[in-house]
Design an enzyme around this catalytic site. Structure first.
Site, PDB file in Angstrom:
ATOM      1  N   ARG A 104       6.826  10.235   9.617  1.00 40.68           N
ATOM      2  CA  ARG A 104       8.190   9.856  10.008  1.00 40.68           C
ATOM      3  C   ARG A 104       8.224   8.363  10.310  1.00 40.68           C
ATOM      4  O   ARG A 104       7.559   7.909  11.243  1.00 40.68           O
ATOM      5  CB  ARG A 104       8.616  10.646  11.236  1.00 40.68           C
ATOM      6  N   HIS A 148       4.198  11.690  14.419  1.00 37.51           N
ATOM      7  CA  HIS A 148       4.637  11.703  13.026  1.00 37.51           C
ATOM      8  C   HIS A 148       4.520  10.311  12.408  1.00 37.51           C
ATOM      9  O   HIS A 148       4.173  10.177  11.227  1.00 37.51           O
ATOM     10  CB  HIS A 148       6.089  12.170  12.931  1.00 37.51           C
ATOM     11  N   ASP A 155       5.704  19.250  10.782  1.00 37.98           N
ATOM     12  CA  ASP A 155       6.578  20.328  11.231  1.00 37.98           C
ATOM     13  C   ASP A 155       6.757  21.297  10.062  1.00 37.98           C
ATOM     14  O   ASP A 155       7.116  20.870   8.956  1.00 37.98           O
ATOM     15  CB  ASP A 155       7.951  19.792  11.636  1.00 37.98           C
ATOM     16  N   GLU A 215       7.215  23.582  20.816  1.00 37.69           N
ATOM     17  CA  GLU A 215       7.824  23.764  19.499  1.00 37.69           C
ATOM     18  C   GLU A 215       6.881  24.542  18.582  1.00 37.69           C
ATOM     19  O   GLU A 215       5.804  24.048  18.229  1.00 37.69           O
ATOM     20  CB  GLU A 215       8.146  22.402  18.877  1.00 37.69           C
ATOM     21  N   HIS A 218       5.464  22.639  15.279  1.00 40.16           N
ATOM     22  CA  HIS A 218       4.885  21.297  15.402  1.00 40.16           C
ATOM     23  C   HIS A 218       3.366  21.370  15.568  1.00 40.16           C
ATOM     24  O   HIS A 218       2.867  22.001  16.489  1.00 40.16           O
ATOM     25  CB  HIS A 218       5.526  20.613  16.619  1.00 40.16           C
TER      26      HIS A 218
END
Length: 236
Positions: A104, A148, A155, A215, A218
């Site tokens: 990311r 990320h 994810d 999460e 994740h």
């Protein structure tokens, strides 16, 4: 299948995002993903299902996220190779990985923080965080730093392909559902949903990925985690 809750949550303290300061980016100007040391996971696992949610509007912001220009999952080489092994193992059982986010760019992380600080969005709240006020997402869900951006975090969910056509397994909540029900070991999901989560967790942990307690989708690969620098190379 039942994993001990303690083992699922042991990383919660270290995995919790820190909002203290933004990532420092170190990369050559105009570097490509490959020049920055990132690997296209599909080159190692062509059967993996790539569904990068931040490329389009099917995400909690309701719009394409800055830095995403292609449906490509990039990771650092050790994490990419490990994820390919997870995919290969699951294929033998009739399942496939469905990837929602990988590397990311820092600009995307910054856009998430700006979004969280903007006025409330009723549609997004109903779909993604019905029980949390939008500014409170900055306390554990949305952070100014992200693994990320270092290329070792992914994810993802699971597709069941045992009957021929693939369909997503029910994990109890959608991806990016900011609510305690997305926590590992949450008591108010069905046994089947818990089994699906554990199937994913066990496959990922077998190749060294570590879960994040808040999460179910994740996971982070520890190899090179300390050495890897945050990047702001666009995904294209």
């Amino acid at each position: 299948m039942r994993l001990a809750l303690a083992s699922l949550l042991l990383l919660s303290a270290t995995a919790l995002p820190c909002l203290a300061q933004a990532d420092d980016v170190t990369q050559p100007p105009d570097a490509s993903a490959q020049q920055a040391g990132l690997v296209d996971v599909a080159s190692l696992a062509p059967d993996i299902d790539i569904d990068m949610r931040y490329l389009g509007s099917n995400n909690f912001t309701g719009a394409p996220v800055p830095g995403y220009h292609a449906n490509i999952c990039y990771l650092r080489a050790p994490a990419a190779a490990a994820l390919a092994r997870v995919q290969q193992h699951l294929l033998g059982q009739g399942y496939r990985l469905q990837v929602y986010d990988c590397y990311r760019p820092v600009q995307a992380v910054q856009s998430f923080v700006a979004w969280a600080q903007a006025p409330a969005d009723a549609a997004a709240k109903a779909a993604y965080f019905p029980n949390i006020d939008k500014p409170d997402l900055l306390n554990g869900y949305i952070s100014a730093t992200s693994g990320h951006s270092r290329g070792h975090t992914v994810d993802l969910g699971l597709l069941d392909c045992r009957g021929g056509a693939c369909h997503a397994l029910d994990m109890g909540t959608p991806f990016d559902f900011f609510d305690p029900r997305a926590n590992l070991g949450h008591p108010h999901i069905t046994p089947a949903q818990q089994d699906n989560r554990e199937l994913l967790q066990q496959a990922m942990q077998a190749e060294g990925f570590e879960p994040y307690a808040m999460e179910w989708w994740h996971f982070s690969h520890p190899l090179q985690r300390e050495q890897a620098q945050a990047l702001d190379v666009p995904v294209h």
